[in-house]
Structures are given as structure tokens and as C-alpha cells.
Design an enzyme around this catalytic site. Structure first.
Site, mmCIF file in Angstrom:
data_model
loop_
_atom_site.group_PDB
_atom_site.id
_atom_site.type_symbol
_atom_site.label_atom_id
_atom_site.label_comp_id
_atom_site.label_asym_id
_atom_site.label_seq_id
_atom_site.Cartn_x
_atom_site.Cartn_y
_atom_site.Cartn_z
ATOM 1 N N LYS A 178 0.822 -1.215 0.000
ATOM 2 C CA LYS A 178 0.000 0.000 0.000
ATOM 3 C C LYS A 178 0.858 1.269 0.000
ATOM 4 O O LYS A 178 0.413 2.319 -0.456
ATOM 5 C CB LYS A 178 -0.965 -0.020 1.161
ATOM 6 C CG LYS A 178 -1.871 -1.262 1.112
ATOM 7 C CD LYS A 178 -3.296 -0.974 1.374
ATOM 8 C CE LYS A 178 -4.232 -2.104 1.023
ATOM 9 N NZ LYS A 178 -3.800 -3.468 1.329
ATOM 10 N N ASP A 179 2.098 1.161 0.482
ATOM 11 C CA ASP A 179 3.006 2.314 0.418
ATOM 12 C C ASP A 179 3.241 2.768 -1.021
ATOM 13 O O ASP A 179 3.481 3.955 -1.264
ATOM 14 C CB ASP A 179 4.374 1.962 1.017
ATOM 15 C CG ASP A 179 4.335 1.802 2.530
ATOM 16 O OD1 ASP A 179 3.530 2.491 3.186
ATOM 17 O OD2 ASP A 179 5.127 0.993 3.054
#
Ligand SMILES: *Cc1c(COP(=O)(O)O)cnc(C)c1O
Length: 474
Positions: free
Chosen positions: A112-113
């Protein structure tokens, strides 16, 4: 490039106008009016770019309203080797018969980063340009909340209010979120479970007067800017994998890619990359025991579950009851016809079932998507076998991907598997598989011991609203 709603009720909007929501006013999802094509020559011209340079090119096809040099600066700030533990931002590693695509080098050790770091830089740019502020309200059971907080910490003009269920996150997840000391990050532990947290967000954001007064927004998985940012690593993975191929054979070099899936966000980006012209043979959708998407791709019948009938598994970031991005895929299946989509969707809301079985053969043939599911026993066996044969340790979500990928290998077509998290986040299942948890680097050990900052509240919308009203960015 303009954007509209899958259900037809949005006047064409720019990329810069759809950053905050993802959901259109008519309840549909925001989609680009057309899918831009990338030719084999253009792909080759991107080969020598670094990750940030590639991101500016790929996202640039979608980012209407942002000048190219501004976008290049935003991508450079987002995909900084100092943030992603060095270069390359996304490493490819051979692992037995497949190649692992490392999407977990960012600050929260999960994929998700990759999109959230971009969105953080982009939001700061947009808010500054417009001279306004934004308060992000979200609920998390782990990965999304921490990725949002690490992307927005210290950013001007934005504050984050993240609700999490008291006592239900792992020690690692708590440490990761609650150890942040930035003034604009507000961790709120709710007396309740994740569904209670989500319900609170719905109630508070549903109060339009309060929402407007405090300029509330969201950065959840239906956000199209996140979908656009996720395109980049599909292009990157293909470019790096084909580096070893003789130049005259590169245009014909096809790979399959397995994607551990939950809300259908990541793999939708993969499909979009394929549709743009990236030579992807199959996208293999991998689920855990919460297999509503596997069922859909195998049978054409989509039957979302209730929260209660959703299993709590050892790959928790894939524990979904309904896949919030699937409407974008169904929109493509019905020929991008908003009326047909609306009809299908009201049927789903009425009957709890969406039956596209007549279209199911197209899912593989035309869209390139096949699927499979995995269990706790598969994850344990996969983590153990990979460790035995290669010495590498993988996390349980990546293990779901590896287990399903193994059933979809085809002669002559390389298989890539997206690594969606690092094993350090999930010590229990790793210890069950190989006898001990994955080694913790010193920085992470220190994180676990750092003081934690969190406000505990009752499962009560008024209490949460008061916290927002007190600390909102203005
Ligand atoms: C969010 C997440 C997924 C699922 O991704 P979707 O885009 O929701 O399909 C898979 N693995 C990990 C580790 C995640 O955090």
C-alpha cells in the site's frame, strides 16, 4: 483525460478533481473516459528510466490538470530511495520457478506504500495550490491506515484521523501506527471491532454539514489516484524482466502475473496496464479462504458476504466480504455502458447476487484474468517450502499468491508474483511454518519498544466527532 462515473452521473472531471473521493455523487466509481494506449516503441523508450521517471510517464497518461514538470517532481519525492530502503524501489528476485516483484520496501512494509506515498505528495501539492486543507477520516484493521499515516505525516494542510479497533491489531501494527509523533496524525482506538470503526466513518462522513465544515475526505482503495500509481510497478516489472531478453524479441515477451487480492484494487491496476498494451498473458487473482472473487472468476457469479460470514484468516489484509473495486471491472464487462451497469448493480443490491455466468468465458479470453484460492494450510506449507528450497522467508499474503501461482504455470510463459508484504509483520504464521519468526532489523525492534500515542474512545460517533472538531486542520 477526463473521468466519469460507472453509473453515468458525473460530468466529466479532471484527475485533480477526483483525488479525494473515488466514489462519484451517484454512488458509482470514478473511471477514465478512455484507456490510453502505449505502443511497443513507447515501452522501449521507457526502458532506461528509473522508477520515479517511469512513474511520471505512466501516471502522466492519467494525471490531467497537473503540469508535467510538477508531476515529475511529485514522483521524485514519492519514489525516493531514502523512503524505500535504497534502489531499486521495486526489486525483482528469482524464487524457484517464479519471480517475486518486491512491493514492500516502503516504510510500512506492505504494497500500500507504493500508491500511498504518491498520493501523500500529490495531496500536499494540490492543497497548497488551492490554498485549502483536508482532514482524512478512515478506519483500518492494519495495512491501509499505517500506509496513509506514513504518507501524510508532517504534510502541510492535511490531518489524519484513523480509527482502529481496540485490542484487535497485532503488536507490530499497533507499534507502527501509534509510535508516530507527528502533530497531524491522530490515532483513535475504538471500543469495538473493525466493522464498528467502518460504521463510525460512514455515520460521520454521512453528516454532510459536518463533512463540509471540517473538509473530510478519504484515501481508501477505490481512490483512482491509487489505482493509477499502482500501474507503474506492472510496467516496471515487465521492463526489468525483459531486460534479459534480446532486443528483437522483447515486443513478443509475455509474462503472467499473480496478484494476492482483496478489494480488487491491485489487480484492477494490472488489468488496466494490460489493456494499455503491456504484454501480460494472464493475471492470476489469488484469494485466501474469503474467496468471493475466486468464485466470481470461476463461475461468473458474484455473491458478496456479510461481515459475520467473513473468515478471520492468517492473511488478514485479504479478509474482505465484498470487493469494493469490482464495479470498475463489471463496467468493462458490460461494454462501458452506465445504464447496463446500473441495472446489474440494482439487481445485486436487490438479490445479493450478480450473475454474469454468460460472460464468464470472456474473463480469461478477453480480460486475461483467471483465479484460485488458498488456505491456512497452503500458506504454512508454502512459507516452509520456499524457506527450505531457497532460504527466503515470505509473508502469508505473498504465500497465498505463490500457492495459487503454482497451479497456473504454463510452459514458455514466465510467472511473476507480487510480494504484497514483508514477513516481519506476521510473526505467528512464519513461526508456525519455519519454527521462528522472520529476523527483525534493529530499526523495527526499536519501533516495537517506542512510546505509543493513541486516544481511546467509546464506540460513539459524537465522541469521535468531538476529537475531529478539536484537532482538524484549518
Ligand atoms: C491490501 C492488501 C492486499 C489486497 O489488495 P487489494 O488491492 O485490496 O486487492 C493484499 N496483500 C496485502 C499485504 C495488503 O495489504
Amino acid at each position: 483525460m477526463k473521468y466519469r462515473s460507472t453509473r453515468g452521473g458525473l460530468s466529466p472531471a479532471l484527475f485533480t478533481e477526483i483525488l479525494i473521493e473515488g466514489l462519484a455523487p451517484d454512488g458509482g466509481l470514478v473511471v477514465p473516459e478512455e484507456v490510453p494506449a502505449v505502443t511497443a516503441e513507447e515501452l522501449e523508450a521507457w526502458r532506461d528510466l528509473d522508477y520515479a521517471g517511469l512513474a511520471a510517464e505512466v501516471i502522466g497518461r492519467y494525471a490531467s490538470g497537473i503540469p508535467a514538470e510538477e508531476l515529475a517532481r511529485i514522483c521524485r519525492a514519492a519514489y525516493d530511495p531514502a523512503v524505500f530502503g535504497g534502489d531499486p524501489i521495486v526489486p525483482l528476485t528469482a524464487l524457484g520457478e517464479v519471480t517475486l516483484v518486491g512491493l514492500s520496501e516502503g516504510p510500512t512494509l506492505a504494497f500500500k506504500d507504493m500508491a500511498m506515498q504518491f498520493l501523500g505528495q500529490l495531496l500536499e501539492h494540490e492543497l497548497t495550490a488551492r490554498g485549502t486543507t483536508l482532514n482524512i477520516l478512515g478506519a483500518t484493521s492494519g495495512d491501509t491506515g499505517s500506509a496513509a499515516e506514513y504518507a501524510l505525516r508532517g504534510k502541510h494542510g492535511v490531518a489524519v484521523f484513523m480509527l482502529s479497533p481496540q485490542g484487535r491489531m497485532s503488536a507490530f501494527q499497533r507499534a507502527q501506527m501509534y509510535s508516530l509523533t507527528d502533530d497531524n496524525i491522530h490515532n483513535i482506538a475504538v471500543e469495538g471491532d473493525f466493522d464498528d470503526c467502518q460504521h463510525l466513518v460512514k455515520v460521520i462522513a454521512g453528516d454532510t454539514a459536518f463533512k463540509r465544515e471540517h473538509r473530510l475526505g478519504a484515501v481508501n482503495s477505490i481512490n483512482f489516484a491509487r489505482i493509477a500509481a499502482q500501474l507503474v510497478y506492472y510496467f516496471w516489472a515487465w521492463l526489468r524482466h525483459s531486460d534479459a531478453v534480446a532486443p528483437e524479441h522483447r515486443a513478443a515477451h509475455r509474462v503472467s502475473i499473480t496478484v494476492p487480492s482483496g478489494n480488487f484494487g491491485n489487480i484492477f491496476s494490472g488489468w488496466l496496464a494490460r489493456r494499455m498494451g503491456l504484454p501480460i498473458h494472464r493475471l492470476v487473482l489469488a484469494t485466501n479462504e474469503n474467496n468471493v472473487l475466486d468464485e466470481f472468476f470461476r463461475t461468473g457469479v458474484y455473491r458478496p458476504r456479510t461481515g459475520e460470514s467473513t473468515f478471520a484468516t492468517s492473511s488478514p489484509s485479504m479478509d474482505i466480504s465484498r470487493a469494493s473495486n469490482l464495479e470498475r471491472f463489471v463496467f468493462e464487462v458490460v461494454g462501458r455502458d452506465p445504464e447496463a451497469l446500473r441495472e446489474r448493480w440494482s439487481g445485486l443490491e436487490r438479490d445479493g447476487v450478480l450473475d454474469l455466468s454468460a460472460e464468464q468465458p470472456r474473463f480469461a479470453e478477453e480480460f486475461g484474468i483467471v483465479s484460485g484460492s488458498s488456505t491456512h494450510a497452503d500458506r504454512v506449507a508454502t512459507i516452509r517450502e520456499i524457506h527450505r528450497s531457497t532460504g527466503a522467508v515470505v509473508d502469508p499474503h505473498t504465500a497465498d499468491g505463490l500457492a495459487v501461482a503454482a497451479r497456473h504455470l504454463e510452459p514458455g510463459i514466465p510467472m511473476l508474483v507480487l510480494e504484497t508484504a514483508k514477513p516481519q509483520k506476521f510473526p505467528e504464521i512464519v513461526a508456525e511454518a519455519i519454527g521462528e519468526p522472520a529476523e527483525l532489523p534493529e530499526a523495527l525492534q526499536a519501533l516495537l519498544e517506542a512510546p505509543q500515542h493513541v486516544v481511546e474512545v467509546a464506540n460513539d460517533a459524537v465522541a469521535v466527532r468531538n476529537l475531529i472538531a478539536r484537532d482538524a486542520a484549518h
